[in-house]
Scaffold this motif. Structure first.
Motif, PDB file in Angstrom:
ATOM      1  N   MET A   1     -26.910  37.342   7.408  1.00 46.94           N
ATOM      2  CA  MET A   1     -27.960  36.746   7.633  1.00 46.94           C
ATOM      3  C   MET A   1     -27.910  35.626   6.519  1.00 46.94           C
ATOM      4  O   MET A   1     -27.720  35.276   5.743  1.00 46.94           O
ATOM      5  CB  MET A   1     -28.909  38.071   7.814  1.00 46.94           C
ATOM      6  N   TYR A   2     -28.347  34.248   7.657  1.00 44.09           N
ATOM      7  CA  TYR A   2     -28.826  33.234   7.861  1.00 44.09           C
ATOM      8  C   TYR A   2     -30.368  33.082   6.599  1.00 44.09           C
ATOM      9  O   TYR A   2     -30.906  33.958   7.098  1.00 44.09           O
ATOM     10  CB  TYR A   2     -28.449  32.388   8.302  1.00 44.09           C
ATOM     11  N   SER A   3     -30.340  32.262   5.981  1.00 42.74           N
ATOM     12  CA  SER A   3     -31.833  31.766   5.734  1.00 42.74           C
ATOM     13  C   SER A   3     -32.789  31.067   6.683  1.00 42.74           C
ATOM     14  O   SER A   3     -33.925  31.038   6.707  1.00 42.74           O
ATOM     15  CB  SER A   3     -31.815  30.457   4.740  1.00 42.74           C
ATOM     16  N   ASP A   4     -32.197  30.659   8.092  1.00 42.78           N
ATOM     17  CA  ASP A   4     -33.082  31.185   9.099  1.00 42.78           C
ATOM     18  C   ASP A   4     -33.097  31.486  10.101  1.00 42.78           C
ATOM     19  O   ASP A   4     -34.518  31.872  11.119  1.00 42.78           O
ATOM     20  CB  ASP A   4     -32.682  29.657  10.039  1.00 42.78           C
ATOM     21  N   GLY A   5     -33.195  32.910   9.633  1.00 44.56           N
ATOM     22  CA  GLY A   5     -33.517  35.108   9.853  1.00 44.56           C
ATOM     23  C   GLY A   5     -32.175  35.027  11.235  1.00 44.56           C
ATOM     24  O   GLY A   5     -32.531  35.588  12.159  1.00 44.56           O
ATOM     25  N   SER A   6     -31.707  33.933  11.388  1.00 43.49           N
ATOM     26  CA  SER A   6     -29.993  34.457  12.238  1.00 43.49           C
ATOM     27  C   SER A   6     -29.487  34.786  11.491  1.00 43.49           C
ATOM     28  O   SER A   6     -29.249  35.211  10.179  1.00 43.49           O
ATOM     29  CB  SER A   6     -29.542  32.976  12.608  1.00 43.49           C
ATOM     30  N   ALA A   7     -28.760  36.222  13.240  1.00 40.75           N
ATOM     31  CA  ALA A   7     -27.138  37.005  12.207  1.00 40.75           C
ATOM     32  C   ALA A   7     -26.733  36.610  13.485  1.00 40.75           C
ATOM     33  O   ALA A   7     -26.689  36.597  14.874  1.00 40.75           O
ATOM     34  CB  ALA A   7     -28.333  38.501  12.643  1.00 40.75           C
ATOM     35  N   LEU A   8     -25.094  36.694  12.662  1.00 35.35           N
ATOM     36  CA  LEU A   8     -24.160  36.171  12.943  1.00 35.35           C
ATOM     37  C   LEU A   8     -22.697  37.740  12.846  1.00 35.35           C
ATOM     38  O   LEU A   8     -22.781  38.061  12.583  1.00 35.35           O
ATOM     39  CB  LEU A   8     -23.200  35.530  12.640  1.00 35.35           C
ATOM     40  N   LYS A   9     -23.217  37.949  14.130  1.00 35.93           N
ATOM     41  CA  LYS A   9     -21.798  39.134  14.736  1.00 35.93           C
ATOM     42  C   LYS A   9     -20.665  38.640  15.198  1.00 35.93           C
ATOM     43  O   LYS A   9     -20.338  38.418  16.019  1.00 35.93           O
ATOM     44  CB  LYS A   9     -23.288  40.314  15.383  1.00 35.93           C
ATOM     45  N   GLN A  10     -19.398  39.754  14.892  1.00 38.28           N
ATOM     46  CA  GLN A  10     -18.280  39.307  15.284  1.00 38.28           C
ATOM     47  C   GLN A  10     -18.176  40.539  16.572  1.00 38.28           C
ATOM     48  O   GLN A  10     -19.268  41.359  16.127  1.00 38.28           O
ATOM     49  CB  GLN A  10     -16.863  39.960  14.570  1.00 38.28           C
ATOM     50  N   LEU A  11     -17.763  40.364  17.589  1.00 38.21           N
ATOM     51  CA  LEU A  11     -17.612  40.558  18.399  1.00 38.21           C
ATOM     52  C   LEU A  11     -16.661  41.476  19.294  1.00 38.21           C
ATOM     53  O   LEU A  11     -14.818  41.478  17.785  1.00 38.21           O
ATOM     54  CB  LEU A  11     -18.152  40.043  19.372  1.00 38.21           C
ATOM     55  N   THR A  12     -15.991  43.108  19.497  1.00 39.43           N
ATOM     56  CA  THR A  12     -15.157  43.582  19.505  1.00 39.43           C
ATOM     57  C   THR A  12     -14.068  42.607  20.833  1.00 39.43           C
ATOM     58  O   THR A  12     -15.191  41.817  22.144  1.00 39.43           O
ATOM     59  CB  THR A  12     -15.091  45.611  20.284  1.00 39.43           C
ATOM     60  N   ARG A  13     -12.698  43.196  21.055  1.00 39.13           N
ATOM     61  CA  ARG A  13     -11.981  43.251  21.959  1.00 39.13           C
ATOM     62  C   ARG A  13     -12.680  43.123  23.688  1.00 39.13           C
ATOM     63  O   ARG A  13     -12.872  42.263  24.464  1.00 39.13           O
ATOM     64  CB  ARG A  13     -10.743  43.618  22.007  1.00 39.13           C
ATOM     65  N   ASP A  14     -13.369  44.989  23.573  1.00 43.68           N
ATOM     66  CA  ASP A  14     -14.164  45.040  24.813  1.00 43.68           C
ATOM     67  C   ASP A  14     -14.919  43.849  25.065  1.00 43.68           C
ATOM     68  O   ASP A  14     -15.460  43.563  26.011  1.00 43.68           O
ATOM     69  CB  ASP A  14     -14.411  46.439  24.602  1.00 43.68           C
ATOM     70  N   GLU A  15     -15.948  43.619  24.018  1.00 40.71           N
ATOM     71  CA  GLU A  15     -17.534  42.733  23.616  1.00 40.71           C
ATOM     72  C   GLU A  15     -17.122  41.365  24.523  1.00 40.71           C
ATOM     73  O   GLU A  15     -17.320  41.023  25.380  1.00 40.71           O
ATOM     74  CB  GLU A  15     -18.084  42.788  22.751  1.00 40.71           C
ATOM     75  N   CYS A  16     -15.943  40.719  24.210  1.00 39.72           N
ATOM     76  CA  CYS A  16     -15.427  39.356  24.592  1.00 39.72           C
ATOM     77  C   CYS A  16     -15.090  39.600  25.734  1.00 39.72           C
ATOM     78  O   CYS A  16     -15.403  38.328  26.666  1.00 39.72           O
ATOM     79  CB  CYS A  16     -14.140  39.061  23.556  1.00 39.72           C
ATOM     80  N   LEU A  17     -14.034  40.970  26.279  1.00 41.97           N
ATOM     81  CA  LEU A  17     -13.667  40.628  27.714  1.00 41.97           C
ATOM     82  C   LEU A  17     -14.847  41.175  29.087  1.00 41.97           C
ATOM     83  O   LEU A  17     -15.092  40.083  29.808  1.00 41.97           O
ATOM     84  CB  LEU A  17     -12.533  41.563  27.879  1.00 41.97           C
ATOM     85  N   ARG A  18     -15.790  41.555  28.826  1.00 39.37           N
ATOM     86  CA  ARG A  18     -17.555  42.041  29.158  1.00 39.37           C
ATOM     87  C   ARG A  18     -17.877  40.463  28.867  1.00 39.37           C
ATOM     88  O   ARG A  18     -18.596  39.671  30.718  1.00 39.37           O
ATOM     89  CB  ARG A  18     -17.950  42.831  28.236  1.00 39.37           C
ATOM     90  N   LEU A  19     -18.269  40.141  28.213  1.00 40.76           N
ATOM     91  CA  LEU A  19     -18.167  38.594  27.989  1.00 40.76           C
ATOM     92  C   LEU A  19     -17.987  37.689  28.594  1.00 40.76           C
ATOM     93  O   LEU A  19     -18.987  36.722  29.487  1.00 40.76           O
ATOM     94  CB  LEU A  19     -19.043  37.630  26.549  1.00 40.76           C
ATOM     95  N   MET A  20     -16.884  37.609  28.612  1.00 42.39           N
ATOM     96  CA  MET A  20     -16.147  36.080  29.337  1.00 42.39           C
ATOM     97  C   MET A  20     -16.616  36.327  30.925  1.00 42.39           C
ATOM     98  O   MET A  20     -15.718  35.459  31.035  1.00 42.39           O
ATOM     99  CB  MET A  20     -14.886  36.121  29.173  1.00 42.39           C
TER     100      MET A  20
END
Length: 137
Positions: A1-20
């Motif tokens: 988590m970053y100090s500005d309250g945001s979160a960075l999440k790595q995506l799975t291959r299936d999530e990547c393809l679904r989002l694309m």
């Protein structure tokens, strides 16, 4: 988590393809005259591969034929300080098999650029990375 309250999440291959698959445009990154080049293109996914429809004699077609390229698609929500980005790296191949061309003509991919675009480029991602940025509340 970053100090500005945001979160960075790595995506799975299936999530990547679904989002694309949820967006109609992306950016192809390739080499043109020994320099990096980026083009905004509309695309479709076909069994995990990225399909671009272009002009056979165009610069993009010539520069990507058989080359290793990168492809990026994303969606950003500035109001909520969030979004996602997916980057694919892989070999690009021109589609030459007439049966395959006939099949790809049926997937609903039409070029947004006027004129004949009867040439298909297939990018098979060897590397697929994605991440999502979301504000923590």
């Amino acid at each position: 988590m970053y100090s500005d309250g945001s979160a960075l999440k790595q995506l799975t291959r299936d999530e990547c393809l679904r989002l694309m698959a949820s967006v109609p445009v992306g950016r192809i990154i390739y080499t043109r005259q020994a320099l990096p080049a980026v083009e905004l293109v509309n695309f479709a996914l076909d069994d995990g591969d990225i399909i671009i429809r272009t002009d056979y004699s165009g610069k993009l077609s010539a520069a990507t034929r058989g080359a290793v390229v990168a492809f990026e698609a994303d969606s950003v929500d500035p109001g909520h300080h969030g979004g996602w980005s997916v980057t694919a790296i892989g070999q690009s191949q021109e589609v030459t098999d007439p049966d395959e061309i006939d099949r790809l003509e049926q997937i609903g991919l039409s070029s947004w650029v006027p004129g004949g675009r009867e040439h298909f480029i297939r990018i098979s991602p060897g590397i697929l990375n994605g991440r999502r940025l979301s504000a923590q509340r």
